[in-house]
Design an enzyme around this catalytic site. Structure first.
Site, PDB file in Angstrom:
ATOM      1  CB  SER A   7      -0.883   0.020   1.246  1.00 26.43           C
ATOM      2  OG  SER A   7      -1.413   1.321   1.418  1.00 26.43           O
ATOM      3  CG  HIS A  32      -3.826  -1.560  -1.855  1.00 26.39           C
ATOM      4  ND1 HIS A  32      -4.913  -2.319  -2.230  1.00 26.39           N
ATOM      5  CD2 HIS A  32      -4.243  -0.802  -0.810  1.00 26.39           C
ATOM      6  CE1 HIS A  32      -5.946  -2.035  -1.452  1.00 26.39           C
ATOM      7  NE2 HIS A  32      -5.561  -1.101  -0.575  1.00 26.39           N
ATOM      8  CG  ASP A  34      -5.046   2.228   0.911  1.00 32.97           C
ATOM      9  OD1 ASP A  34      -6.025   1.481   0.747  1.00 32.97           O
ATOM     10  OD2 ASP A  34      -3.949   1.835   1.346  1.00 32.97           O
ATOM     11  CG  MET A  36      -8.179   7.005   2.548  1.00 34.16           C
ATOM     12  SD  MET A  36      -7.333   6.982   4.116  1.00 34.16           S
ATOM     13  CE  MET A  36      -6.638   5.330   4.102  1.00 34.16           C
ATOM     14  CG  HIS A  65      -9.239   0.115  -0.715  1.00 37.01           C
ATOM     15  ND1 HIS A  65      -8.664  -0.158   0.506  1.00 37.01           N
ATOM     16  CD2 HIS A  65     -10.583   0.084  -0.518  1.00 37.01           C
ATOM     17  CE1 HIS A  65      -9.616  -0.350   1.403  1.00 37.01           C
ATOM     18  NE2 HIS A  65     -10.791  -0.199   0.809  1.00 37.01           N
ATOM     19  CG  MET A  67     -11.270   3.116   1.863  1.00 29.77           C
ATOM     20  SD  MET A  67      -9.759   3.008   2.825  1.00 29.77           S
ATOM     21  CE  MET A  67      -8.552   3.132   1.523  1.00 29.77           C
ATOM     22  CG  MET A 136     -11.744  -2.838   4.710  1.00 26.69           C
ATOM     23  SD  MET A 136     -10.183  -2.194   4.086  1.00 26.69           S
ATOM     24  CE  MET A 136      -9.345  -1.618   5.536  1.00 26.69           C
ATOM     25  CG  PHE A 142      -6.109   6.330  10.390  1.00 27.25           C
ATOM     26  CD1 PHE A 142      -5.601   7.610  10.190  1.00 27.25           C
ATOM     27  CD2 PHE A 142      -7.413   6.184  10.831  1.00 27.25           C
ATOM     28  CE1 PHE A 142      -6.392   8.725  10.442  1.00 27.25           C
ATOM     29  CE2 PHE A 142      -8.214   7.294  11.078  1.00 27.25           C
ATOM     30  CZ  PHE A 142      -7.705   8.573  10.888  1.00 27.25           C
ATOM     31  N   GLY A 143      -3.183   3.668   8.195  1.00 22.87           N
ATOM     32  CA  GLY A 143      -2.259   2.547   8.212  1.00 22.87           C
ATOM     33  C   GLY A 143      -1.832   2.272   9.645  1.00 22.87           C
ATOM     34  N   GLY A 144      -1.127   1.174   9.839  1.00 19.84           N
ATOM     35  CA  GLY A 144      -0.501   0.902  11.132  1.00 19.84           C
ATOM     36  C   GLY A 144      -1.440   0.435  12.233  1.00 19.84           C
ATOM     37  CG  ASP A 172      -6.322  -3.087   2.856  1.00 26.38           C
ATOM     38  OD1 ASP A 172      -5.311  -2.830   3.533  1.00 26.38           O
ATOM     39  OD2 ASP A 172      -6.872  -2.260   2.103  1.00 26.38           O
ATOM     40  N   GLY A 173      -5.087  -4.665   5.922  1.00 24.98           N
ATOM     41  CA  GLY A 173      -5.014  -4.019   7.233  1.00 24.98           C
ATOM     42  C   GLY A 173      -4.348  -4.872   8.295  1.00 24.98           C
ATOM     43  N   GLY A 194       1.037  -2.186   4.187  1.00 27.92           N
ATOM     44  CA  GLY A 194       1.714  -0.891   4.148  1.00 27.92           C
ATOM     45  C   GLY A 194       2.890  -0.912   5.103  1.00 27.92           C
TER      46      GLY A 194
HETATM   47  C1  DX5 Z   1      -6.452   1.271   5.513  1.00 25.08           C
HETATM   48  C2  DX5 Z   1      -5.967   0.934   4.131  1.00 25.08           C
HETATM   49  C3  DX5 Z   1      -4.867  -0.063   4.101  1.00 25.08           C
HETATM   50  C4  DX5 Z   1      -3.649   0.350   4.852  1.00 25.08           C
HETATM   51  C5  DX5 Z   1      -2.892  -0.850   5.290  1.00 25.08           C
HETATM   52  O1  DX5 Z   1      -7.530   2.121   5.444  1.00 25.08           O
HETATM   53  O2  DX5 Z   1      -7.008   0.448   3.325  1.00 25.08           O
HETATM   54  O3  DX5 Z   1      -4.542  -0.418   2.759  1.00 25.08           O
HETATM   55  O4  DX5 Z   1      -2.800   1.153   4.108  1.00 25.08           O
HETATM   56  O5  DX5 Z   1      -1.874  -0.404   6.109  1.00 25.08           O
HETATM   57  P1  DX5 Z   1      -1.160  -1.326   7.187  1.00 25.08           P
HETATM   58  O6  DX5 Z   1      -0.545  -2.448   6.412  1.00 25.08           O
HETATM   59  O7  DX5 Z   1      -0.188  -0.417   7.785  1.00 25.08           O
HETATM   60  O8  DX5 Z   1      -2.238  -1.800   8.104  1.00 25.08           O
HETATM   61 ZN    ZN Z   2      -6.495  -0.415   1.210  1.00 23.97          ZN
END
Ligand code: DX5
Ligand code: ZN
Length: 211
Positions: A7, A32, A34, A36, A65, A67, A136, A142-144, A172-173, A194
């Site tokens: 991502s 990928h 994202d 948003m 993706h 969102m 999901m 958010f990532g992480g 994903d996530g 990510g």
């Molecule tokens: C979250 C995103 C994911 C995210 C994954 O809303 O859809 O794609 O970037 O990040 P990690 O791998 O850090 O959870």
């Molecule tokens: Zn995603």
């Protein structure tokens, strides 16, 4: 073998082109993206113009993706920007069936994403129009974040539901080597990651660890 879709959310945004090139070299199967909108999820990232500018730098599929609220209004711009797979959230549209057909009419593959609390039965009557299902395993935005363990059960159920059909099952996530192994056993075909891909700058090693 499982596919890895890094991502770009965890990339260094000041050098996006170089990041895309490096991920391709490191063995990513897809990129990928994202998207948003600050409305469907509480964060803002990339739009179609950014996608268009980085698209030429990796000859692998770009997995977008969305969102966003009102995804109907955006699919054409992402098709023009040369997305390969366009994934929309089942929760973001009143007319999922029509939206998937519209994505196919634009010549793209169509994906359906499900938030953690959304049951898999919303997929039941659109499977023939679905190329990819994105489960999901965190709440989007958010990532992480930490992987939600109850999602493994949903992955198993969806895997059964799509048996024998040409549909990719993507998770994903919160994917790291430990959760990746669990998702693969449950039937995942594609893992989005990510944080764990970009960690320490060792993209190749990190991608291999997820496989
Ligand atoms: C979250 C995103 C994911 C995210 C994954 O809303 O859809 O794609 O970037 O990040 P990690 O791998 O850090 O959870
Ligand atoms: Zn995603």
């Amino acid at each position: 073998m499982v596919q890895i879709a890094p991502s770009l959310l965890s990339a260094d945004f000041s050098i996006l082109r170089r990041e895309v090139e490096a991920l391709h070299r490191a063995g990513a199967d897809m990129i990928h993206i994202d998207v948003m909108d600050g409305h469907f999820v509480p964060n803002l990232t990339f739009g179609p113009m950014v996608l268009k500018s980085i698209r030429p730098y990796a000859q692998i599929p770009f997995d977008v993706h969305l969102m966003v609220s009102n995804p109907e209004e955006m699919i054409e711009d992402f098709a023009d920007a040369c997305a390969d797979i366009l994934t929309v959230h089942a929760e973001a549209t009143k007319h999922l069936d029509r939206l998937l057909s519209s994505i196919h009419d634009l010549g793209l593959k169509a994906g359906v994403a499900l938030n953690p609390a959304t049951p898999e039965n919303v997929l039941e009557y659109v499977l023939d129009k679905t190329d990819l299902i994105l489960v999901m395993s965190v709440n989007p935005g958010f990532g992480g974040q930490t992987f939600i363990p109850s999602i493994l059960d949903k992955i198993t159920k969806i895997k059964k539901m799509i048996k024998g059909q040409d549909i990719l099952l993507e998770v994903d996530g919160g994917i790291n080597p430990m959760t990746a192994a669990k998702c693969i056993s449950a039937g995942a075909d594609v893992l989005v990651a990510g944080t764990s891909v970009f960690k320490g700058g060792e993209y190749k090693k990190n991608i291999e660890a997820l496989r």
